[in-house]
Design a protein around this motif. Structure first.
Motif, PDB file in Angstrom:
ATOM      1  N   LYS A 425       0.824  -1.202   0.000  1.00  0.00           N
ATOM      2  CA  LYS A 425       0.000   0.000   0.000  1.00  0.00           C
ATOM      3  C   LYS A 425       0.861   1.257   0.000  1.00  0.00           C
ATOM      4  O   LYS A 425       0.578   2.234  -0.712  1.00  0.00           O
ATOM      5  N   GLN A 426       1.934   1.233   0.788  1.00  0.00           N
ATOM      6  CA  GLN A 426       2.836   2.390   0.855  1.00  0.00           C
ATOM      7  C   GLN A 426       3.468   2.661  -0.508  1.00  0.00           C
ATOM      8  O   GLN A 426       3.518   3.807  -0.962  1.00  0.00           O
ATOM      9  N   VAL A 431       3.968   5.889  -5.537  1.00  0.00           N
ATOM     10  CA  VAL A 431       4.093   5.989  -6.989  1.00  0.00           C
ATOM     11  C   VAL A 431       2.899   6.724  -7.585  1.00  0.00           C
ATOM     12  O   VAL A 431       3.047   7.598  -8.460  1.00  0.00           O
ATOM     13  N   THR A 432       1.689   6.413  -7.128  1.00  0.00           N
ATOM     14  CA  THR A 432       0.479   7.051  -7.657  1.00  0.00           C
ATOM     15  C   THR A 432       0.528   8.558  -7.450  1.00  0.00           C
ATOM     16  O   THR A 432       0.200   9.334  -8.358  1.00  0.00           O
ATOM     17  N   TYR A 504      10.425   6.903  -9.399  1.00  0.00           N
ATOM     18  CA  TYR A 504      10.363   5.621  -8.713  1.00  0.00           C
ATOM     19  C   TYR A 504      10.962   5.699  -7.313  1.00  0.00           C
ATOM     20  O   TYR A 504      11.968   6.364  -7.087  1.00  0.00           O
ATOM     21  N   PRO A 505      10.380   4.995  -6.367  1.00  0.00           N
ATOM     22  CA  PRO A 505      10.971   4.937  -5.016  1.00  0.00           C
ATOM     23  C   PRO A 505      12.279   4.157  -5.064  1.00  0.00           C
ATOM     24  O   PRO A 505      12.450   3.258  -5.866  1.00  0.00           O
ATOM     25  N   THR A 506      13.188   4.512  -4.201  1.00  0.00           N
ATOM     26  CA  THR A 506      14.461   3.807  -4.132  1.00  0.00           C
ATOM     27  C   THR A 506      14.275   2.549  -3.295  1.00  0.00           C
ATOM     28  O   THR A 506      13.907   2.600  -2.123  1.00  0.00           O
ATOM     29  N   LEU A 507      14.522   1.392  -3.927  1.00  0.00           N
ATOM     30  CA  LEU A 507      14.346   0.113  -3.248  1.00  0.00           C
ATOM     31  C   LEU A 507      15.607  -0.721  -3.392  1.00  0.00           C
ATOM     32  O   LEU A 507      16.209  -0.769  -4.462  1.00  0.00           O
TER      33      LEU A 507
END
Length: 783
Positions: A425-426, A431-432, A504-507
């Motif tokens: 969900k996070q 991203v949304t 994009y989130p850093t993963l």
């Protein structure tokens, strides 16, 4: 006339004589005679190896120009065998219009609607028609039936099939497996060679070729003699050799997915024109519902008959003039029939210059004027004649499932709810929100690129993040997404935009592994598959997904969980067909993973479970997925359509609600495309409009769904009280079924008897046997 007296001289050789008791048995005198008591015996050669003496008083001399009429006047009749022989011979000549020469010539089941196009084609004055059947009704089979008819009726030898590249193998396999016709898949260079060889020896050259529309389209300056690429050379050669009564490069050209030719400014349309002009006969095939009032239909009809559709203005005038005919048909089919109003409509039509001096319309008006009793037979006959008058009917044939399939497959949707874990969900929300921020002010390719990222996220979060992390580009799916939403042929997209920075989130790799372990959507899929396979170990499932990354991720995860699967995508070539054949086997993989592009042209009616792992944003793409299973040959009474609902997401709140309102999963949306129009692009833009709140977007989706639902109900009402404008289905299907039941097609036993009779008459003693180990219809003939 036959000479009945015995004054003729039997010693003159070469005279044509026959037995008085059997006028069908004729032969030539050899000049040899002999006496047997008071009788004169005459030697007659009845065939290459059959000579025998017959009493002269049992023979009569024939006039070479003796007609059937003169034989009847003299009362000279043959026996039942002579009648059978003549009837079979007339059938073999291929000129009878009430005989289906293609019937029972294939390894397919009999469906009456597949012979409707043949009736239209045989009676067509232009030799060209548009076959616009709903998806899954067998347009390919119908087109090949017409080719079989032409082989008998016209001694046709050269067939060209033009289709999107992904459908070439499907056409080749259908020709070989269903009709025992062996075709070559060719490119522009090979096709050019075939055309040149035909022009060198036009009488004896034959071929069946399949080529892609993309592979033969000429460039803008194709008529420049200095341009020597194969496409330009082929275009110039076709342009310089238009078909005539004496010869044509192609006896029949079939253009599949013809809606790609509807833009008159494109190279696809131009090559369509050149092929048409070089062909004796032409078929255009499309599953896209015909929109009567659209310029697209005009462009396709202009391809069919440019002489009759000179301009779009004239086309609109024809539609207006044709409207009273349609109204008259509606009055005939109302309950009770309103003959008076039907007559008024016919009289109105007669005032149009398009129907000037139309004798058939005059006959219909007279029939409606007379005192007539209401009966189905009268309505059918008058309706059939009215349909023949229609200005468009000779150019178009269309069948819909609801019209021709009394026992249609029931669609049973089932929804699997997915609740995201906190981590999922996070990431989804992060991203949304970033996508919404970057959508402001975006248009064109940049806008749709961002929207595509959102769709990737809903399809498979792990696969999306892995793709973004490693590639940061749209290379892997830009062609497929163009095809899915906008009907663009692959390779027409010129640019491939890169992903915007900071989206994009850093993963880390560890985070991705944890996200993979928590993949709620996949866990639902796995649970569902395992439960169904436990019930039936040989059950088959087709899982559709939009993105390559999603499909490859599922392939890997399913293998890890011991669920056998195989994968098809675009650009796989012949390997795709081998994979599908493997999936069809009872002991083959349980799951077929497929993209829309990968499944184009593939029949999957042996399977009754369809899983939409994600949903396209174009309703017609959803219908085409279902159409892979919901088609002729589906043995199950119902098919299960499994969808995923991502709780508390944009997709769940908007897209799923819209699809529920128009009941896309319960029944074929068929003609809804004429209502949808260009809604796909509008849907995408409005759904992701950053200026609208979520509540406003939900309200807009509900309004759009309600409007579509009302339009659909109105369309159903019109169809219930009116006949199909382009095919008087009931009458035609009844007559085709009657032809099949009465054996009005060239049957194997007729050919057998004809051949056996020939050898018995001309080669007495011939032995015809079928080897005991032969099941292919081969016979051994010993003279």
């Amino acid at each position: 006339m036959a000479q009945n007296s015995n004054s003729w001289n039997p010693e003159i050789p070469g005279q044509t004589v026959r037995l008085k008791a059997n006028p069908g048995l004729q032969g030539q005198t050899t000049g040899k005679v002999r006496k047997a008591g008071s009788r004169t015996l005459v030697e007659v050669q009845f065939g290459p190896a059959e000579k025998s003496y017959k009493p002269k008083n049992l023979l009569e001399l024939c006039d070479n120009e003796e007609s059937i009429e003169s034989l009847i006047r003299q009362g000279r009749y043959g026996g039942p065998d002579d009648l059978r022989r003549i009837l079979t011979f007339e059938k073999l000549k291929g000129k009878l219009t009430n005989i289906f020469y293609s019937m029972e010539t294939s390894q397919t089941d009999f469906y009456a609607h597949q012979f409707k196009p043949i009736l239209k084609f045989v009676n067509s004055s232009v030799g060209r028609i548009l076959i616009a059947d709903e998806v899954g009704l067998g347009k390919t089979i119908e087109a090949i039936y017409i080719w079989k008819e032409l082989q008998v009726r016209e001694d046709a030898q050269r067939l060209l099939i033009v289709c999107p590249a992904m459908l070439r193998e499907k056409w080749r396999d259908d020709l070989r497996e269903r009709f025992n016709i062996f075709a070559d898949i060719v490119d522009a260079k090979s096709l050019l060679q075939h055309v040149r060889l035909y022009l060198e020896r036009p009488r004896n050259y034959s071929f069946v070729c399949i080529t892609s529309l993309e592979g033969i389209r000429p460039g803008r300056n194709w008529d420049d003699q200095n341009i020597e690429n194969p496409c330009a050379q082929l275009a110039r050669l076709l342009d310089s050799h238009p078909a005539s009564q004496d010869q044509s490069v192609f006896n029949l050209a079939i253009i599949d997915e013809a809606h790609y030719l509807r833009n008159a400014t494109t190279a696809s349309h131009r090559i369509g024109q050149l092929i048409r002009d070089a062909s004796q006969y032409l078929l255009l095939l499309t599953a896209t519902p015909v929109q009567v009032n659209s310029s697209n239909l005009y462009q396709l009809l202009r391809l069919i008959s440019p002489e009759d559709f000179l301009s779009e203005d004239l086309f609109n005038q024809m539609l207006a003039a044709n409207q009273p005919i349609i109204e008259a048909l509606r009055y005939l089919w109302s309950t009770p029939a309103n003959f008076a109003n039907a007559k008024q409509c016919v009289e109105q039509a007669k005032r149009s210059p398009f129907f000037a001096d139309n004798r058939l319309l005059d006959q219909i008006a007279n029939a409606l004027t007379q005192e007539i009793k209401e009966s189905d037979d009268q309505r059918i006959e008058l309706g059939f004649r009215l349909e023949k008058v229609s200005l468009l009917s000779q150019y178009i044939t269309r069948s819909r499932k609801r019209d021709v399939l009394p026992n249609r497959v029931e669609r049973k949707p089932q929804t699997l709810q997915v609740h995201f874990s906190p981590l999922e969900k996070q990431i989804y929300d992060t991203v949304t929100n970033k996508i919404r921020q970057q959508l402001k002010g975006k248009r064109g390719a940049s806008l749709f690129q961002l929207i595509a990222r959102q769709r990737q996220m809903a399809s498979c979060m792990v696969a999306a993040l892995e793709t973004w992390k490693h590639d940061r580009i749209l290379d892997q799916f830009i062609d497929e997404s163009s095809w899915e939403d906008f009907g663009v042929l692959a390779h027409e997209t010129k640019t491939k935009p890169s992903a915007p920075a900071g989206l994009y989130p850093t993963l880390s790799d560890a985070d991705l592994e944890e996200l993979k372990r928590q993949d709620s959507k996949y866990q639902q899929l796995r649970t569902f598959l395992q439960a169904e396979i436990k019930k039936n170990s040989q059950e088959k499932f087709v899982i559709f997904a939009y993105f390559r990354g999603t499909l490859q991720y599922l392939e890997d995860r399913l293998h890890q969980d011991q669920i056998s699967n195989c994968l098809i995508m675009g650009d796989m070539g012949d390997r795709k067909w081998d994979i599908v054949q493997q999936f069809r086997q009872p002991n083959g993989p349980s799951v077929l993973l497929s993209s829309e592009v990968g499944s184009e042209g593939i029949d999957l009616q042996h399977c009754r479970f369809l899983v939409n792992y994600d949903l396209p944003w174009n309703p017609m793409r959803v219908e085409q997925r279902i159409g892979r299973l919901d088609r002729l040959g589906q043995k199950a009474k119902s098919i299960a359509i499994i969808n995923f609902s991502l709780v508390d997401t944009i997709e769940e709140r908007i897209l799923e609600r819209l699809y529920d309102r128009i009941q896309i999963f319960e029944e074929s949306i068929g003609d809804l495309e004429s209502i949808l129009g260009d809604m796909t692009e509008q849907l995408l833009v409005e759904f992701f409009n950053p200026e609208l709140s979520l509540a406003e977007r939900e309200k807009w989706a509900i309004q759009r769904g309600d409007a579509l639902k009302k339009q659909r109900l109105l369309q159903k009402e019109l169809e219930n009280e009116a006949v199909n404008m382009m095919a008087f289905s009931g009458h035609i299907l009844d007559s085709i079924n009657q032809s099949h039941d009465e054996g009005r097609w060239l049957q194997p036993r007729e050919i057998n008897s004809f051949i056996e009779d020939y050898f018995a008459r001309y080669y007495p003693g011939t032995i015809i046997t079928q080897p005991s180990n032969s099941s292919s219809g081969l016979y051994q003939i010993t003279l």
